[in-house]
Design a protein around this motif. Sequence first.
Motif, short mmCIF file in Angstrom:
data_model
loop_
_atom_site.label_atom_id
_atom_site.label_comp_id
_atom_site.label_asym_id
_atom_site.label_seq_id
_atom_site.Cartn_x
_atom_site.Cartn_y
_atom_site.Cartn_z
N ARG A 47 -3.50 -12.25 -4.01
CA ARG A 47 -2.79 -12.55 -2.76
C ARG A 47 -1.72 -11.51 -2.48
NH1 ARG A 47 -1.31 -13.37 1.64
NH2 ARG A 47 -0.48 -15.24 2.63
N LEU A 48 -1.08 -11.01 -3.53
CA LEU A 48 0.11 -10.18 -3.37
C LEU A 48 -0.14 -8.70 -3.60
CD1 LEU A 48 2.57 -12.51 -5.31
CD2 LEU A 48 2.33 -12.30 -2.83
N GLY A 49 -1.33 -8.35 -4.06
CA GLY A 49 -1.57 -6.95 -4.37
C GLY A 49 -0.98 -6.54 -5.70
N LEU A 50 -0.92 -7.46 -6.65
CA LEU A 50 -0.42 -7.15 -7.99
C LEU A 50 -1.55 -7.35 -8.99
CD1 LEU A 50 2.95 -9.14 -7.78
CD2 LEU A 50 2.64 -6.67 -7.53
N THR A 51 -1.45 -6.67 -10.12
CA THR A 51 -2.47 -6.85 -11.14
C THR A 51 -2.14 -8.06 -11.99
OG1 THR A 51 -1.26 -5.39 -12.62
CG2 THR A 51 -2.98 -4.41 -11.25
N LEU A 52 -3.18 -8.62 -12.59
CA LEU A 52 -3.00 -9.83 -13.38
C LEU A 52 -2.01 -9.65 -14.53
CD1 LEU A 52 -5.55 -12.44 -14.17
CD2 LEU A 52 -4.38 -11.46 -16.10
N PRO A 53 -2.05 -8.57 -15.29
CA PRO A 53 -1.06 -8.43 -16.35
C PRO A 53 0.38 -8.44 -15.83
CG PRO A 53 -2.84 -6.89 -16.69
CD PRO A 53 -3.05 -7.50 -15.34
N HIS A 54 0.58 -7.78 -14.70
CA HIS A 54 1.95 -7.73 -14.19
C HIS A 54 2.40 -9.09 -13.65
CE1 HIS A 54 5.51 -5.52 -13.35
NE2 HIS A 54 5.50 -5.87 -12.08
N ASN A 56 -1.40 1.95 -1.19
CA ASN A 56 -0.36 2.82 -1.73
C ASN A 56 0.31 3.57 -0.58
OD1 ASN A 56 -2.15 4.83 -0.98
ND2 ASN A 56 -2.91 5.16 -3.04
N ALA A 57 1.21 4.47 -0.92
CA ALA A 57 2.00 5.13 0.14
C ALA A 57 1.11 5.90 1.10
CB ALA A 57 3.05 6.05 -0.50
N ARG A 58 0.09 6.60 0.58
CA ARG A 58 -0.79 7.37 1.46
C ARG A 58 -1.47 6.45 2.46
NH1 ARG A 58 -2.09 9.57 -3.26
NH2 ARG A 58 -4.02 8.39 -3.40
N GLU A 59 -2.00 5.33 1.97
CA GLU A 59 -2.72 4.42 2.85
C GLU A 59 -1.78 3.78 3.87
OE1 GLU A 59 -6.17 3.02 -0.31
OE2 GLU A 59 -4.22 2.05 -0.32
N LYS A 60 -0.59 3.42 3.42
CA LYS A 60 0.35 2.79 4.35
C LYS A 60 0.74 3.75 5.47
CE LYS A 60 2.46 -0.25 0.89
NZ LYS A 60 3.70 -0.53 0.12
N ILE A 61 1.08 4.99 5.10
CA ILE A 61 1.52 5.95 6.11
C ILE A 61 0.36 6.30 7.04
CG2 ILE A 61 2.34 8.31 6.43
CD1 ILE A 61 4.01 7.95 3.92
N ALA A 62 -0.83 6.47 6.48
CA ALA A 62 -1.98 6.77 7.32
C ALA A 62 -2.23 5.65 8.30
CB ALA A 62 -3.22 7.00 6.44
N PHE A 63 -2.11 4.42 7.83
CA PHE A 63 -2.34 3.27 8.71
C PHE A 63 -1.33 3.23 9.84
CE2 PHE A 63 -1.94 -1.21 9.87
CZ PHE A 63 -3.25 -1.54 10.09
N LEU A 74 9.12 2.09 2.10
CA LEU A 74 9.11 3.27 1.23
C LEU A 74 10.43 4.02 1.41
CD1 LEU A 74 5.51 4.56 2.06
CD2 LEU A 74 6.21 3.29 0.03
N THR A 75 10.79 4.79 0.41
CA THR A 75 12.03 5.57 0.54
C THR A 75 11.74 6.87 1.27
OG1 THR A 75 11.63 6.59 -1.60
CG2 THR A 75 13.01 4.63 -1.56
N LEU A 76 12.78 7.41 1.86
CA LEU A 76 12.61 8.63 2.65
C LEU A 76 12.06 9.79 1.81
CD1 LEU A 76 14.70 9.82 5.51
CD2 LEU A 76 14.42 11.42 3.64
N PRO A 77 12.56 10.04 0.62
CA PRO A 77 11.97 11.16 -0.15
C PRO A 77 10.48 10.98 -0.41
CG PRO A 77 14.06 10.49 -1.09
CD PRO A 77 13.73 9.46 -0.06
N HIS A 78 10.08 9.73 -0.68
CA HIS A 78 8.66 9.55 -0.98
C HIS A 78 7.81 9.69 0.28
CE1 HIS A 78 5.53 8.64 -3.74
NE2 HIS A 78 5.07 7.66 -2.99
N VAL A 79 8.34 9.25 1.41
CA VAL A 79 7.63 9.46 2.67
C VAL A 79 7.44 10.95 2.89
CG1 VAL A 79 7.79 9.26 5.18
CG2 VAL A 79 8.40 7.32 3.74
N CYS A 80 8.49 11.70 2.67
CA CYS A 80 8.43 13.14 2.88
C CYS A 80 7.37 13.79 2.00
CB CYS A 80 9.80 13.75 2.61
SG CYS A 80 9.86 15.52 2.87
N ARG A 81 7.37 13.41 0.73
CA ARG A 81 6.38 13.98 -0.20
C ARG A 81 4.96 13.61 0.21
NH1 ARG A 81 10.51 14.36 -4.61
NH2 ARG A 81 11.09 12.18 -4.40
N THR A 82 4.78 12.36 0.64
CA THR A 82 3.42 11.93 1.02
C THR A 82 2.97 12.62 2.31
OG1 THR A 82 3.93 9.79 0.02
CG2 THR A 82 1.99 9.92 1.42
N VAL A 83 3.88 12.71 3.26
CA VAL A 83 3.53 13.41 4.51
C VAL A 83 3.22 14.88 4.22
CG1 VAL A 83 4.48 14.21 6.70
CG2 VAL A 83 4.76 11.83 6.03
#
Lengths: 240, 240
Positions: free
Chosen positions: B200-207, A161-168, A203-212
């Motif tokens: 493979r893609l990080g999606l759930t089966l229902p989606h 998710n966004a937190r994990e991506k930004i942290a990475f 990710l979009t800039l607003p969401h990056v900002c909120r996550t940061v």
Amino acid sequence: MPMPAEWQEYSYWNSDQSEPLENGLSEHLRLGKLALMAGMTATTARIFAARSTIRKEGDLETMVSEVVSGSASCRCTLPDGRTMLASILLPGDMIGVSSLIDGSRSGSVEARTQMSVRSLSHAEVLRLAAEKPDVALWLLWHQTRENNRSNEWMAVLSHGNAREKIAFLLLDLYRRLQREAHVGDVPVRVPLTQREIGERLGLTLPHVCRTVALFRERGIVEVFYGGIDILSPHALMART
Amino acid sequence: MPMPAEWQEYSYWNSDQSEPLENGLSEHLRLGKLALMAGMTATTARIFAARSTIRKEGDLETMVSEVVSGSASCRCTLPDGRTMLASILLPGDMIGVSSLIDGSRSGSVEARTQMSVRSLSHAEVLRLAAEKPDVALWLLWHQTRENNRSNEWMAVLSHGNAREKIAFLLLDLYRRLQREAHVGDVPVRVPLTQREIGERLGLTLPHVCRTVALFRERGIVEVFYGGIDILSPHALMART
DNA sequence: CGATATGTTGAGACCCGTCAATTAGGGTGG
DNA sequence: CCACCCTAATTGACGGGTCTCAACATATCG
């Protein structure tokens, strides 16, 4: 380094995969890199001004280069016209190794700060590699390491998710910056705009900002104009 | 191949990057591959039963292998315990090239169908590469091509939605399957479970199911138990 | 026929994107 | 030094894409 036991670390992601090689390859790799670097230092370094274009997208690369100082961004345009940030180039990173061997045209490279670059023509690198097997071996090792990093990135980009991506992303930059200038350990200043972070991660800039902002509220990072200070890399590694 | 003009194609994604090399490398690559394959055919092929384990996660790889027939899945576990599908191995794909040069331990490899595999020990491959520079060159080219594919994957995984991700995965499998057995061009049967597509893609089966249903309603694919028939790859390439 | 794996569908919640407005930092020209 | 402009960061309201949980249908295998 005391840490709550319930924190799980991203041991797989961002792992430094350079295990000691037991098969005697490391000496060959060292010599190969040395030979390549010797060829590069023989040529005069090229200087690029900040915000200047080092390579235009779609152009055929004719050189293999190493970043000596400064940083650059590598972008490529997506089929829908958006532009994504493919990678951040720091001192020690190579440019144009892929195009050396398969003639592929990758994205554009633009200097983010003033840059100094040492280069060697494709023809010269190929001649070196044919002459000294250690050079070819080092190139193979370099591409393999890039591959391993790509695989970690794909895991994060697909399943995070966004937190994990930004942290990475922050940890990746943190480690690479620290490797160069390990003067003051913390904080390390990551010179990335929040817009750039979004472009790199999708990710979009607003969401990056909120996550940061979440990280900031927990005292993990500090935000300033044009970059982020990493106060607690260990907290970034922890999940939740 | 008539297509509405307003459809834009994913020309960057899934592009076949094998441009003709103008620098005379292609002959060296051909010879290098030949030498490596000759070493492999000299050994007897190994046969694996469906659902048998070819390599356990974390084990040290000691061989470089080529898939002769059948297919395998490469998985790795994420730090939070989930397991992701890292890649699908088809005839012609290589196993263990990365570990050859950097000793990295990648994920597990499991046979999806009965498989036939030709192998050569790391030591033997290194000996060949040292003896014939063309072999080292081919390995370098192979890793570079993997790198280019990874970069396309990262673009899709970071900036694409579920439709784009699934279309990209199906097209990737479509092209690789067609390369092997190009008997009846369409439909091509992609032997992937919807659960596997999600892994493979990080999606759930229902989606995944809902998204594939969109393709099915448009007559682009046909779903059956355990796989998907691709009726119109060109429609998959089109955006929207 | 039972057991298991796969595919399908629905309701609700959450994450993230979109659009917009506002604030603040930093550079440039007067 | 100040006025101005451009970029970066922040914040809110709203909508859409995706996840979660669940139930059910269907195919395959023993």
